[in-house]
Design an enzyme around this catalytic site. Structure first.
Site, PDB file in Angstrom:
ATOM      1  N   ASP A  24      70.054  84.098  -7.679  1.00 40.19           N
ATOM      2  CA  ASP A  24      69.905  84.454  -9.098  1.00 40.19           C
ATOM      3  C   ASP A  24      71.239  84.843  -9.711  1.00 40.19           C
ATOM      4  O   ASP A  24      71.956  85.665  -9.158  1.00 40.19           O
ATOM      5  CB  ASP A  24      68.973  85.672  -9.238  1.00 40.19           C
ATOM      6  CG  ASP A  24      67.508  85.322  -8.993  1.00 40.19           C
ATOM      7  OD1 ASP A  24      67.110  84.188  -9.277  1.00 40.19           O
ATOM      8  OD2 ASP A  24      66.773  86.216  -8.526  1.00 40.19           O
ATOM      9  N   HIS A  45      56.848  88.447 -21.440  1.00 41.67           N
ATOM     10  CA  HIS A  45      57.088  89.811 -21.936  1.00 41.67           C
ATOM     11  C   HIS A  45      55.942  90.425 -22.725  1.00 41.67           C
ATOM     12  O   HIS A  45      56.157  91.384 -23.459  1.00 41.67           O
ATOM     13  CB  HIS A  45      58.374  89.851 -22.773  1.00 41.67           C
ATOM     14  CG  HIS A  45      59.576  89.602 -21.913  1.00 41.67           C
ATOM     15  ND1 HIS A  45      60.092  88.341 -21.709  1.00 41.67           N
ATOM     16  CD2 HIS A  45      60.329  90.432 -21.170  1.00 41.67           C
ATOM     17  CE1 HIS A  45      61.115  88.408 -20.886  1.00 41.67           C
ATOM     18  NE2 HIS A  45      61.282  89.655 -20.544  1.00 41.67           N
ATOM     19  N   GLU A  80      65.479  81.111 -18.398  1.00 40.31           N
ATOM     20  CA  GLU A  80      64.495  81.767 -19.257  1.00 40.31           C
ATOM     21  C   GLU A  80      64.633  81.157 -20.652  1.00 40.31           C
ATOM     22  O   GLU A  80      65.721  81.086 -21.207  1.00 40.31           O
ATOM     23  CB  GLU A  80      64.785  83.270 -19.301  1.00 40.31           C
ATOM     24  CG  GLU A  80      63.725  84.066 -20.001  1.00 40.31           C
ATOM     25  CD  GLU A  80      64.141  85.514 -20.169  1.00 40.31           C
ATOM     26  OE1 GLU A  80      65.336  85.825 -19.998  1.00 40.31           O
ATOM     27  OE2 GLU A  80      63.269  86.329 -20.496  1.00 40.31           O
ATOM     28  N   TRP A  95      76.551  94.087 -12.633  1.00 40.87           N
ATOM     29  CA  TRP A  95      75.583  95.185 -12.735  1.00 40.87           C
ATOM     30  C   TRP A  95      75.904  96.340 -11.786  1.00 40.87           C
ATOM     31  O   TRP A  95      75.031  97.106 -11.420  1.00 40.87           O
ATOM     32  CB  TRP A  95      74.148  94.658 -12.532  1.00 40.87           C
ATOM     33  CG  TRP A  95      73.680  93.790 -13.689  1.00 40.87           C
ATOM     34  CD1 TRP A  95      74.319  93.600 -14.887  1.00 40.87           C
ATOM     35  CD2 TRP A  95      72.478  93.010 -13.769  1.00 40.87           C
ATOM     36  NE1 TRP A  95      73.601  92.755 -15.694  1.00 40.87           N
ATOM     37  CE2 TRP A  95      72.465  92.371 -15.043  1.00 40.87           C
ATOM     38  CE3 TRP A  95      71.417  92.782 -12.890  1.00 40.87           C
ATOM     39  CZ2 TRP A  95      71.427  91.525 -15.443  1.00 40.87           C
ATOM     40  CZ3 TRP A  95      70.384  91.936 -13.302  1.00 40.87           C
ATOM     41  CH2 TRP A  95      70.392  91.323 -14.564  1.00 40.87           C
ATOM     42  N   ARG A 102      63.564 100.734 -20.007  1.00 43.87           N
ATOM     43  CA  ARG A 102      63.868 100.427 -18.603  1.00 43.87           C
ATOM     44  C   ARG A 102      65.284 100.857 -18.245  1.00 43.87           C
ATOM     45  O   ARG A 102      66.220 100.595 -18.998  1.00 43.87           O
ATOM     46  CB  ARG A 102      63.742  98.932 -18.336  1.00 43.87           C
ATOM     47  CG  ARG A 102      62.341  98.465 -18.488  1.00 43.87           C
ATOM     48  CD  ARG A 102      62.048  97.212 -17.691  1.00 43.87           C
ATOM     49  NE  ARG A 102      60.636  97.219 -17.399  1.00 43.87           N
ATOM     50  CZ  ARG A 102      60.124  97.450 -16.197  1.00 43.87           C
ATOM     51  NH1 ARG A 102      60.909  97.640 -15.157  1.00 43.87           N
ATOM     52  NH2 ARG A 102      58.829  97.476 -16.017  1.00 43.87           N
ATOM     53  N   CYS A 103      65.427 101.486 -17.101  1.00 44.50           N
ATOM     54  CA  CYS A 103      66.740 101.930 -16.651  1.00 44.50           C
ATOM     55  C   CYS A 103      67.004 101.430 -15.245  1.00 44.50           C
ATOM     56  O   CYS A 103      66.084 101.205 -14.483  1.00 44.50           O
ATOM     57  CB  CYS A 103      66.798 103.457 -16.648  1.00 44.50           C
ATOM     58  SG  CYS A 103      66.755 104.127 -18.298  1.00 44.50           S
ATOM     59  N   GLY A 143      60.430  84.627  -8.704  1.00 39.51           N
ATOM     60  CA  GLY A 143      60.740  85.478  -7.550  1.00 39.51           C
ATOM     61  C   GLY A 143      59.865  86.700  -7.412  1.00 39.51           C
ATOM     62  O   GLY A 143      59.266  86.924  -6.376  1.00 39.51           O
ATOM     63  N   SER A 144      59.798  87.515  -8.463  1.00 38.10           N
ATOM     64  CA  SER A 144      59.050  88.756  -8.292  1.00 38.10           C
ATOM     65  C   SER A 144      57.600  88.581  -8.717  1.00 38.10           C
ATOM     66  O   SER A 144      57.285  87.774  -9.597  1.00 38.10           O
ATOM     67  CB  SER A 144      59.696  89.882  -9.095  1.00 38.10           C
ATOM     68  OG  SER A 144      59.655  89.590 -10.466  1.00 38.10           O
ATOM     69  N   HIS A 156      68.973  80.951 -10.993  1.00 33.44           N
ATOM     70  CA  HIS A 156      68.190  81.341 -12.161  1.00 33.44           C
ATOM     71  C   HIS A 156      69.068  82.100 -13.142  1.00 33.44           C
ATOM     72  O   HIS A 156      69.892  82.912 -12.745  1.00 33.44           O
ATOM     73  CB  HIS A 156      67.001  82.219 -11.750  1.00 33.44           C
ATOM     74  CG  HIS A 156      66.393  82.916 -12.920  1.00 33.44           C
ATOM     75  ND1 HIS A 156      65.597  82.259 -13.821  1.00 33.44           N
ATOM     76  CD2 HIS A 156      66.529  84.184 -13.373  1.00 33.44           C
ATOM     77  CE1 HIS A 156      65.249  83.112 -14.782  1.00 33.44           C
ATOM     78  NE2 HIS A 156      65.805  84.283 -14.533  1.00 33.44           N
TER      79      HIS A 156
HETATM   80  N1  GLN Z   1      64.175  86.917  -9.027  1.00 33.11           N
HETATM   81  C1  GLN Z   1      64.147  87.882 -10.086  1.00 33.11           C
HETATM   82  C2  GLN Z   1      62.733  88.188 -10.526  1.00 33.11           C
HETATM   83  O1  GLN Z   1      61.920  87.325 -10.618  1.00 33.11           O
HETATM   84  C3  GLN Z   1      64.953  87.431 -11.281  1.00 33.11           C
HETATM   85  C4  GLN Z   1      65.022  88.520 -12.329  1.00 33.11           C
HETATM   86  C5  GLN Z   1      65.901  88.203 -13.501  1.00 33.11           C
HETATM   87  O2  GLN Z   1      66.007  87.105 -13.920  1.00 33.11           O
HETATM   88  N2  GLN Z   1      66.522  89.181 -14.070  1.00 33.11           N
HETATM   89  O3  GLN Z   1      62.422  89.322 -10.828  1.00 33.11           O
HETATM   90 ZN    ZN Z   2      65.835  85.996 -15.660  1.00 35.60          ZN
END
Ligand code: GLN
Ligand code: ZN
Length: 416
Positions: A257, A352, A323, A219, A173-174, A90-91, A299
Site C-alpha cells: 500500500d 465512507h 480510491e 506517516w 480519527r487520530c 485489505g482491512s 493501493h
Molecule cells: N490495506 C489498507 C486497508 O484496507 C489500506 C488503507 C488505506 O488505503 N489507507 O485498510
Molecule cells: Zn486507500
C-alpha cells in the site's frame, strides 16, 4: 523531539539570547550539543551493513525479472482468475471485540495464545464470508493491526513510540505516528503468520498486505540527520525482506500500500520530480525481486492523480487499486488521455457511509470505467477503509458488488 513544555523553554531561551541576558543559555546549548553527539554515535544510527547494501542496490536497475506483458500471461496461467476479478483493499471491520482483544493482549491480560486464537477465529469467519460472497482474491482482514504504520514500526528496528504523540488524521480519527530515530532494519517476518494462516483456510489466492516505504515514512516522525530519500531506501530494503518472506511462504499475491505518496509531494514544482523518482525507486526496491508469477499489487487513496499517472505506471506494479468514489468518478477521465497498460481497480463504491450501495450504482461505475480501460486489466473492488464499517453493511455491499460484477461479465460475454 520537543513537546509543548520543551518548546516553551526553548522560546524563553531564544528570547533571552537575543536580548543578551545570559542566564545560562550558552551552557544549555553546549549541553544540547553533547547530547546530540552521543545520540548521533548510537550503534542504531550507524548500521554500516544497511548503508553498504543500499549503496549496492542503488546501482542496480531495480527491475522485475521480466516485463509486465509477459508477467501478465504467466500470472493469468498460475492464478486462473476470471475476467474482472474481484477483491477488497485489505482491512475488514474492526469491531469493538477486535479492538478490545488487542488492548487486553497489549496490557498483558490476555496471553499470546489466547490473542492468536482470537485473531485466527476472526480470519476464519472472514474467509468464510469471502467464500460465500464469491470474491476472487481474498485478504486476511488486518485484525491484528491498529493502523497501517504503527504495526510495522513496532516490528522493525530503528523505531520508537510515544505514549501520547497523537496526530489527527481526519475528522475525529487520530493516529500515533512512530518515530524513526535509527537505521531501519528487518528483524523478523511481520505479516507471514496471519497471511499463511488465512491461505491455509482456502483454495482462493490470499493477498499479502504491507504498508509501503513512502507511506511508512510520510506517516512517521523522521530523523533529520540523513536525507528522507535514504530513510525511504532503508524502509524499502527492510520491506523487501518481508515481501520475500511472504513469497517464500507460498503467498501468490502481495499488495504494498502506498496511499501517502502524493501527500509527500514537495510544494515547489522544481523539487517534485526528484521526490517522485526516489519514491518510485523505493517502491521498486521493495517489490522487484519476486518471481514473474508473483503478482504485486499496490493501493493509493483518493488524491489528485492527474499529474502523476506516468510515475504510477513506472512503479511497475502488476495491479493498482485507486480510491475513486470521492472524486465521483472524475479520475476515470484521466484514463481517456492516458492508455494505462497494467492491472487497475478503481473503487466502485464509496465506503465512507453506512448505506449499502445498490447494484445499479456500481454497474454504472463499472460501465464508465470500461469505456476507457480494457476489461482484460480491470479489477473490481470497493474503496479502501472497510475497517471503519460494520460487519452487516460490509457484507451486503460486497454482495451487491459481486452481483454487479457478474452482470458486467455477462455483458462482456455477449459482446464477444
Ligand atoms: N490495506 C489498507 C486497508 O484496507 C489500506 C488503507 C488505506 O488505503 N489507507 O485498510
Ligand atoms: Zn486507500
Amino acid at each position: 523531539m520537543a513537546y509543548a513544555d520543551e518548546k516553551i523553554v526553548e522560546i524563553v531561551q531564544l528570547t533571552l539570547a537575543i536580548t543578551n541576558v545570559d542566564i545560562g543559555y550558552l551552557t544549555q546549548i553546549e549541553q544540547d550539543k553533547a547530547v546530540f553527539a552521543t545520540f548521533n554515535n548510537l550503534a542504531q544510527r550507524n548500521q554500516q551493513q544497511v548503508y553498504a547494501t543500499i549503496e549496492q542496490l542503488k546501482e542496480t536497475g531495480l527491475e522485475r525479472s521480466v516485463p509486465f506483458a509477459q508477467r501478465y500471461n504467466e500470472q493469468q496461467q498460475k492464478l486462473e482468475l476470471p475476467i474482472l476479478p474481484t477483491t477488497t483493499i485489505g482491512s475488514f471491520p474492526q469491531s469493538l471485540e477486535v479492538r478490545q482483544a488487542r488492548q487486553l493482549w497489549r496490557r498483558g491480560e490476555w496471553s499470546e495464545d489466547r490473542y492468536n486464537t482470537f485473531i485466527e477465529a476472526e480470519i476464519d469467519r472472514w474467509i468464510a464470508y469471502q467464500e460465500e460472497l464469491g470474491l476472487d482474491v481474498f485478504v486476511h482482514g488486518e485484525f491484528e493491526r491498529t493502523d497501517m504504520v504503527e504495526f510495522f514500526g513496532e516490528k522493525l528496528g530503528g523505531f520508537v513510540f510515544t505514549k501520547n504523540g497523537w496526530v489527527q488524521s481526519y475528522g475525529s480519527r487520530c493516529v500515533k505516528p512512530p518515530v524513526i530515530y535509527g537505521d531501519v532494519t528487518f528483524i523478523e517476518p511481520m505479516t507471514v503468520k496471519e497471511t499463511v494462516y488465512a491461505q491455509a483456510q482456502t483454495d482462493k489466492p490470499v493477498k499479502g498486505m504491507l504498508t509501503g516505504p513512502i507511506t511508512i515514512m510520510n506517516w512517521s516522525f523522521v530523523r533529520q540527520d540523513i536525507a528522507r530519500e535514504e530513510v525511504a531506501y532503508q524502509l524499502a530494503y527492510a520491506l523487501r525482506q518481508e515481501v520475500e518472506a511472504l513469497e517464500a511462504a507460498g503467498i501468490p499475491i502481495i499488495q504494498v500500500d502506498e496511499p501517502a505518496v502524493r501527500e509527500g509531494l514537495p510544494l515547489k514544482a522544481n523539487e517534485q520530480q526528484a521526490y517522485l523518482d526516489w519514491s518510485i525507486r523505493a517502491f521498486r526496491m521493495t517489490t522487484c525481486t519476486v518471481q514473474a508469477t508473483t503478482q504485486i499489487h499496490t493501493h493509493m487513496c483518493y488524491c489528485d492523480f492527474h499529474d502523476m499517472i506516468a510515475s504510477i505506471e513506472s512503479m511497475d506494479a502488476d495491479v493498482i487499486s485507486i480510491e475513486t468514489s470521492r472524486s465521483h468518478g472524475e479520475l476515470i477521465g484521466s484514463f481517456e488521455q492516458n492508455t494505462y497498460p497494467q492491472g487497475i481497480g478503481l473503487g466502485v463504491y464509496d465506503i465512507h457511509s453506512p448505506r449499502v450501495p445498490a447494484v445499479a450504482e456500481m454497474t454504472s461505475m463499472i460501465d464508465r470505467a470500461l469505456q476507457v480501460l480494457s476489461p482484460n486489466i480491470f479489477w473490481i473492488n470497493p474503496d479502501c477503509g472497510l475497517k471503519t464499517r460494520k460487519e452487516a453493511e460490509t457484507i451486503d455491499a460486497l454482495r451487491n458488488m459481486v452481483t454487479a460484477t457478474l452482470e458486467a461479465r455477462a455483458k462482456l460475454q455477449v459482446q464477444v
